[in-house]
Scaffold this motif. Structure first.
Motif, PDB file in Angstrom:
ATOM      1  N   GLN A   1       0.822  -1.199   0.000  1.00 19.41           N
ATOM      2  CA  GLN A   1       0.000   0.000   0.000  1.00 19.41           C
ATOM      3  C   GLN A   1       0.862   1.259   0.000  1.00 19.41           C
ATOM      4  O   GLN A   1       0.574   2.227  -0.713  1.00 19.41           O
ATOM      5  CB  GLN A   1      -0.936   0.008   1.217  1.00 19.41           C
ATOM      6  CG  GLN A   1      -2.121  -0.919   1.087  1.00 19.41           C
ATOM      7  CD  GLN A   1      -3.039  -0.843   2.288  1.00 19.41           C
ATOM      8  OE1 GLN A   1      -2.646  -0.418   3.366  1.00 19.41           O
ATOM      9  NE2 GLN A   1      -4.277  -1.276   2.124  1.00 19.41           N
ATOM     10  N   ARG A   2       1.932   1.239   0.805  1.00 18.64           N
ATOM     11  CA  ARG A   2       2.860   2.375   0.825  1.00 18.64           C
ATOM     12  C   ARG A   2       3.451   2.590  -0.568  1.00 18.64           C
ATOM     13  O   ARG A   2       3.560   3.727  -1.047  1.00 18.64           O
ATOM     14  CB  ARG A   2       3.980   2.125   1.839  1.00 18.64           C
ATOM     15  CG  ARG A   2       3.560   2.274   3.289  1.00 18.64           C
ATOM     16  CD  ARG A   2       4.625   1.701   4.211  1.00 18.64           C
ATOM     17  NE  ARG A   2       5.917   2.318   3.993  1.00 18.64           N
ATOM     18  CZ  ARG A   2       6.388   3.347   4.691  1.00 18.64           C
ATOM     19  NH1 ARG A   2       5.662   3.858   5.662  1.00 18.64           N
ATOM     20  NH2 ARG A   2       7.577   3.849   4.446  1.00 18.64           N
TER      21      ARG A   2
ATOM     22  N   TYR B   1      -4.129  -0.069  13.090  1.00 19.14           N
ATOM     23  CA  TYR B   1      -3.849   1.161  13.838  1.00 19.14           C
ATOM     24  C   TYR B   1      -2.391   1.188  14.270  1.00 19.14           C
ATOM     25  O   TYR B   1      -1.704   2.216  14.145  1.00 19.14           O
ATOM     26  CB  TYR B   1      -4.759   1.245  15.055  1.00 19.14           C
ATOM     27  CG  TYR B   1      -4.421   2.396  15.993  1.00 19.14           C
ATOM     28  CD1 TYR B   1      -4.871   3.683  15.727  1.00 19.14           C
ATOM     29  CD2 TYR B   1      -3.638   2.183  17.127  1.00 19.14           C
ATOM     30  CE1 TYR B   1      -4.553   4.738  16.577  1.00 19.14           C
ATOM     31  CE2 TYR B   1      -3.315   3.224  17.976  1.00 19.14           C
ATOM     32  CZ  TYR B   1      -3.775   4.509  17.699  1.00 19.14           C
ATOM     33  OH  TYR B   1      -3.449   5.547  18.539  1.00 19.14           O
ATOM     34  N   PHE B   2      -1.894   0.051  14.758  1.00 19.74           N
ATOM     35  CA  PHE B   2      -0.510  -0.037  15.217  1.00 19.74           C
ATOM     36  C   PHE B   2       0.460   0.142  14.049  1.00 19.74           C
ATOM     37  O   PHE B   2       1.443   0.892  14.151  1.00 19.74           O
ATOM     38  CB  PHE B   2      -0.277  -1.390  15.895  1.00 19.74           C
ATOM     39  CG  PHE B   2       1.154  -1.629  16.303  1.00 19.74           C
ATOM     40  CD1 PHE B   2       1.663  -1.080  17.468  1.00 19.74           C
ATOM     41  CD2 PHE B   2       1.990  -2.412  15.512  1.00 19.74           C
ATOM     42  CE1 PHE B   2       2.978  -1.294  17.835  1.00 19.74           C
ATOM     43  CE2 PHE B   2       3.308  -2.626  15.875  1.00 19.74           C
ATOM     44  CZ  PHE B   2       3.804  -2.064  17.044  1.00 19.74           C
ATOM     45  N   VAL B   3       0.181  -0.527  12.922  1.00 18.67           N
ATOM     46  CA  VAL B   3       1.095  -0.475  11.778  1.00 18.67           C
ATOM     47  C   VAL B   3       1.101   0.918  11.147  1.00 18.67           C
ATOM     48  O   VAL B   3       2.152   1.442  10.786  1.00 18.67           O
ATOM     49  CB  VAL B   3       0.708  -1.546  10.735  1.00 18.67           C
ATOM     50  CG1 VAL B   3       1.533  -1.378   9.461  1.00 18.67           C
ATOM     51  CG2 VAL B   3       0.914  -2.938  11.307  1.00 18.67           C
TER      52      VAL B   3
ATOM     53  N   MET C   1       4.358   2.666  10.690  1.00 15.89           N
ATOM     54  CA  MET C   1       4.827   2.620   9.304  1.00 15.89           C
ATOM     55  C   MET C   1       3.861   3.376   8.389  1.00 15.89           C
ATOM     56  O   MET C   1       3.266   2.798   7.481  1.00 15.89           O
ATOM     57  CB  MET C   1       4.959   1.167   8.832  1.00 15.89           C
ATOM     58  CG  MET C   1       5.939   0.331   9.623  1.00 15.89           C
ATOM     59  SD  MET C   1       5.783  -1.435   9.183  1.00 15.89           S
ATOM     60  CE  MET C   1       6.007  -1.368   7.405  1.00 15.89           C
ATOM     61  N   PRO C   2       3.671   4.670   8.609  1.00 15.81           N
ATOM     62  CA  PRO C   2       2.701   5.425   7.790  1.00 15.81           C
ATOM     63  C   PRO C   2       3.195   5.652   6.369  1.00 15.81           C
ATOM     64  O   PRO C   2       4.391   5.620   6.098  1.00 15.81           O
ATOM     65  CB  PRO C   2       2.577   6.750   8.549  1.00 15.81           C
ATOM     66  CG  PRO C   2       3.908   6.918   9.222  1.00 15.81           C
ATOM     67  CD  PRO C   2       4.344   5.536   9.604  1.00 15.81           C
TER      68      PRO C   2
ATOM     69  N   ILE D   1      -1.248  12.068   6.784  1.00 21.88           N
ATOM     70  CA  ILE D   1      -1.439  12.689   8.094  1.00 21.88           C
ATOM     71  C   ILE D   1      -0.735  11.867   9.169  1.00 21.88           C
ATOM     72  O   ILE D   1      -0.097  12.422  10.074  1.00 21.88           O
ATOM     73  CB  ILE D   1      -2.946  12.803   8.406  1.00 21.88           C
ATOM     74  CG1 ILE D   1      -3.610  13.767   7.432  1.00 21.88           C
ATOM     75  CG2 ILE D   1      -3.172  13.256   9.844  1.00 21.88           C
ATOM     76  CD1 ILE D   1      -5.117  13.875   7.608  1.00 21.88           C
ATOM     77  N   ALA D   2      -0.860  10.539   9.072  1.00 20.68           N
ATOM     78  CA  ALA D   2      -0.207   9.668  10.048  1.00 20.68           C
ATOM     79  C   ALA D   2       1.314   9.841  10.014  1.00 20.68           C
ATOM     80  O   ALA D   2       1.984   9.779  11.050  1.00 20.68           O
ATOM     81  CB  ALA D   2      -0.572   8.212   9.772  1.00 20.68           C
ATOM     82  N   HIS D   3       1.860  10.085   8.824  1.00 21.29           N
ATOM     83  CA  HIS D   3       3.313  10.285   8.695  1.00 21.29           C
ATOM     84  C   HIS D   3       3.744  11.575   9.389  1.00 21.29           C
ATOM     85  O   HIS D   3       4.738  11.586  10.123  1.00 21.29           O
ATOM     86  CB  HIS D   3       3.689  10.335   7.216  1.00 21.29           C
ATOM     87  CG  HIS D   3       5.155  10.526   6.969  1.00 21.29           C
ATOM     88  ND1 HIS D   3       6.059   9.499   7.059  1.00 21.29           N
ATOM     89  CD2 HIS D   3       5.873  11.637   6.653  1.00 21.29           C
ATOM     90  CE1 HIS D   3       7.275   9.963   6.799  1.00 21.29           C
ATOM     91  NE2 HIS D   3       7.192  11.248   6.555  1.00 21.29           N
ATOM     92  N   HIS D   4       2.999  12.651   9.180  1.00 17.93           N
ATOM     93  CA  HIS D   4       3.329  13.927   9.833  1.00 17.93           C
ATOM     94  C   HIS D   4       3.180  13.818  11.355  1.00 17.93           C
ATOM     95  O   HIS D   4       3.979  14.393  12.103  1.00 17.93           O
ATOM     96  CB  HIS D   4       2.434  15.037   9.290  1.00 17.93           C
ATOM     97  CG  HIS D   4       2.654  15.344   7.839  1.00 17.93           C
ATOM     98  ND1 HIS D   4       3.912  15.545   7.300  1.00 17.93           N
ATOM     99  CD2 HIS D   4       1.783  15.479   6.797  1.00 17.93           C
ATOM    100  CE1 HIS D   4       3.811  15.788   6.003  1.00 17.93           C
ATOM    101  NE2 HIS D   4       2.518  15.753   5.676  1.00 17.93           N
ATOM    102  N   GLU D   5       2.172  13.082  11.801  1.00 21.52           N
ATOM    103  CA  GLU D   5       1.983  12.898  13.239  1.00 21.52           C
ATOM    104  C   GLU D   5       3.149  12.110  13.838  1.00 21.52           C
ATOM    105  O   GLU D   5       3.609  12.408  14.944  1.00 21.52           O
ATOM    106  CB  GLU D   5       0.660  12.181  13.504  1.00 21.52           C
ATOM    107  CG  GLU D   5      -0.569  13.031  13.205  1.00 21.52           C
ATOM    108  CD  GLU D   5      -1.862  12.263  13.406  1.00 21.52           C
ATOM    109  OE1 GLU D   5      -1.797  11.024  13.562  1.00 21.52           O
ATOM    110  OE2 GLU D   5      -2.937  12.900  13.408  1.00 21.52           O
TER     111      GLU D   5
END
Length: 312
Positions: free
Chosen positions: A65-66, A250-252, A256-257, A262-266
């Protein structure tokens, strides 16, 4: 024995072995062998073992997906390049370039469905096993006649595990209805989590993102419609499995966003607060490299003063 039964046979044998093993462990510590609670605990144990075995496949899905999000800008360039060209040669060249791009990034459009597809033999095997248990038929392996009878008549919250929403009493319909709603809701939340947290705004309008939006509503609807025919035991398996997926994802996503999401910036913000080094933004690095490659190289003074051959 038909082809489908032959394919499912080994899966059913392993599932029965796991289910019966947990049932044996729980009865060995004093739980009632015919209680619905004992069988429910055994099904939960079965879910944990199966989903733990699928963790490597799930990690592969996340990485794919990434990669899919990362390659979207390049994929959009290819699609733009062949936009409006409907001849056979153009379609073939476009398909070839897309496949080469997927191969380069180690991904494919179907990789995100792998865990779900991998669970299908398990799901159908479990469905078949419970359907046979409902009719008090023994399994293909360790699920004996006595155990099949025990499961079929096991009572959990006033409902038999072998009953369905369509065939059960009012109590069973209420319990099954709640489980179906929870199962569909957890599937929706899981897919929404990907779109809201793990998707870069730069690819929000890509074809891949549009497919994700469709899946957001299609899969929960499938569960909602088909769930009314599932035995309670299957509903329980699928519900616990969905909760596992939701927590695991949620954990991954947190660890590993996808780049630019948004998850990567967080995650970057958390690392900064903890005083840890922040990894470089792949997209920004790529853009900077591309921009630098476009710059005109400066001419040295010696070359600037050099006169053309034959000049004075």
């Amino acid at each position: 024995m038909d082809i489908i039964a032959s394919v499912l046979w080994p899966f059913k044998w392993v599932l029965e072995a796991i289910l019966v093993s947990f049932h044996f462990v729980f009865t060995s510590i004093g739980m009632d062998a015919n209680s619905g609670v004992t069988w429910v605990a055994s099904i939960v144990g079965l879910v944990l073992v199966v989903r733990a075995a699928l963790i490597p496949l799930f990690v592969k899905q996340i990485k794919s997906q990434r990669a899919m999000y990362t390659l979207q800008p390049e994929l959009q360039k290819i699609q733009k390049k062949y936009k409006g060209k409907s001849d056979r040669d153009s379609r073939e060249r476009m398909a070839k370039e897309q496949m080469e791009l997927y191969k380069k990034h180690g991904s494919s459009p179907f990789a995100s469905c792998l865990p779900l597809i991998a669970q299908m033999p398990v799901f159908f095997s479990l469905f078949s096993t419970l359907q046979e248990a409902q009719a008090s038929k023994p399994g293909v392996g360790l699920l004996s006649q006595d155990l099949a009878n025990s499961f079929a008549h096991a009572d959990f919250l006033g409902a038999k595990l072998s009953e369905t929403f369509l065939t059960g009493s009012t109590a069973i319909k209420i319990l099954a209805g709640v489980m179906i709603v929870l199962m569909s809701g957890s599937q929706f939340i899981t897919q929404k989590q990907i779109m809201a947290k793990n998707q870069s705004p730069a690819v929000s309008n890509s074809q891949f993102a549009q497919t994700q939006k469709i899946m957001l509503y299609v899969f929960p609807l499938i569960f909602l419609v088909s769930g009314i025919s599932f035995p309670l035991g299957v509903l329980l398996y699928w519900l616990v499995s969905n909760f596992w997926t939701m927590g695991q994802q949620y954990f991954v996503i947190r660890r590993m966003p996808a780049p630019g999401s948004i998850a990567h910036h967080e995650r970057q913000a958390r690392l900064i607060r903890k005083g840890k080094a922040v990894e470089a933004e792949p997209q920004l690095v790529e853009e900077e490299t591309t921009e630098q490659s476009k710059r005109v190289q400066p001419v040295s003074k010696a070359r600037a003063k050099k006169k053309p051959k034959g000049g004075k």
